[in-house]
Motif scaffolding. Structure first.
Motif, PDB file in Angstrom:
ATOM      1  N   ALA A 111      18.167 -13.275  18.388  1.00  0.00           N
ATOM      2  CA  ALA A 111      18.638 -14.625  18.588  1.00  0.00           C
ATOM      3  C   ALA A 111      18.135 -15.092  17.508  1.00  0.00           C
ATOM      4  N   SER A 112      16.834 -15.336  17.209  1.00  0.00           N
ATOM      5  CA  SER A 112      16.446 -15.913  16.051  1.00  0.00           C
ATOM      6  C   SER A 112      16.574 -15.510  14.756  1.00  0.00           C
TER       7      SER A 112
ATOM      8  N   VAL B 294      20.113 -17.139  14.094  1.00  0.00           N
ATOM      9  CA  VAL B 294      20.242 -18.726  13.887  1.00  0.00           C
ATOM     10  C   VAL B 294      19.643 -19.034  12.482  1.00  0.00           C
ATOM     11  N   VAL B 295      18.530 -18.303  12.239  1.00  0.00           N
ATOM     12  CA  VAL B 295      17.871 -18.349  10.801  1.00  0.00           C
ATOM     13  C   VAL B 295      18.535 -17.750   9.867  1.00  0.00           C
TER      14      VAL B 295
ATOM     15  N   SER C  62      21.830 -17.347   9.689  1.00  0.00           N
ATOM     16  CA  SER C  62      23.192 -18.368   9.494  1.00  0.00           C
ATOM     17  C   SER C  62      22.675 -19.655   8.695  1.00  0.00           C
ATOM     18  N   VAL C  63      21.629 -20.466   9.022  1.00  0.00           N
ATOM     19  CA  VAL C  63      21.139 -21.568   8.493  1.00  0.00           C
ATOM     20  C   VAL C  63      20.680 -21.298   6.957  1.00  0.00           C
TER      21      VAL C  63
END
Length: 203
Positions: free
Chosen positions: A7-8, A11-12, A14-15
């Motif tokens: 999950a991390s 998120v990372v 994608s950003v």
């Protein structure tokens, strides 16, 4: 841990892809101008449990051309390519591999498929986790450490990995990139090939 780590990564990655999109556009134009097409380097590498995936990076070398004398890495790697590698800008497209689940932000670096049959059973444990953009071996000397030490560090990561440990490795990666440490092995423009088992040499 694996679910939280994945999950991390999502998120990372994608950003990071959004934030680096303009920079990647500039690098793509420069690669096209300085090295020609294709802009991206694609190569099949072993991932989790040795399953193959296509790694994507910016190209840093000229194509093999025997007539021009572009045969080995020393001939094919240009000064522009060296700068890309030293800043790790060539690795930015691999964020897509993280987004797709082929790779993680932190883990053993994906090496060549042909090395799979050369590992000892202990060394092969590096494939028990997803390969990473960076890893314990990369922040412990990168290409300047021996193959034996690099693979030992990969397995150590597999045995001891934690989310806090990943954060520390990411922090140390920033420092290593800024200092441009361990870009190449001694006496080599990149790294010598792995010959198997506990042989020496750098990676």
């Amino acid at each position: 841990m694996d679910r939280v780590k994945r999950a991390s990564d999502l998120v990372v990655a994608s950003v990071a892809l959004l934030l680096t999109a303009p920079l990647q556009g500039v690098v793509a134009v420069l690669v096209r101008w300085r090295l020609g097409s294709p802009v991206l380097f694609r190569q099949v590498r072993p991932g989790l449990h040795g399953r193959p995936f296509e790694l994507v990076k910016f190209r840093t070398m000229r194509p093999v051309d025997a007539q021009r004398g572009w045969v080995d890495d020393a001939d094919r790697l240009t000064s522009f390519g060296r700068r890309l590698r030293s800043t790790s800008l060539d690795e930015l497209p691999a964020l897509w591999n993280v987004l797709r689940g082929d790779m993680s932000l932190v883990g053993p670096r994906p090496l060549l498929v042909e090395y799979l049959e050369l590992y000892t059973p202990e060394q092969a444990r590096r494939h028990e986790v997803r390969p990473g953009l960076t890893g314990l071996a990369q922040v412990s000397g990168r290409n300047a450490v021996s193959w034996e030490e690099r693979l030992r560090l990969d397995v150590e990561y597999v045995r001891t990995r934690t989310l806090l440990g990943d954060l520390r490795i990411l922090g140390r990666t920033v420092t290593a990139v800024l200092r441009r440490e361990g870009i190449s092995a001694r006496g080599d423009v990149t790294m010598p090939r792995f010959r198997g088992g506990d042989t020496g040499g750098a990676s």
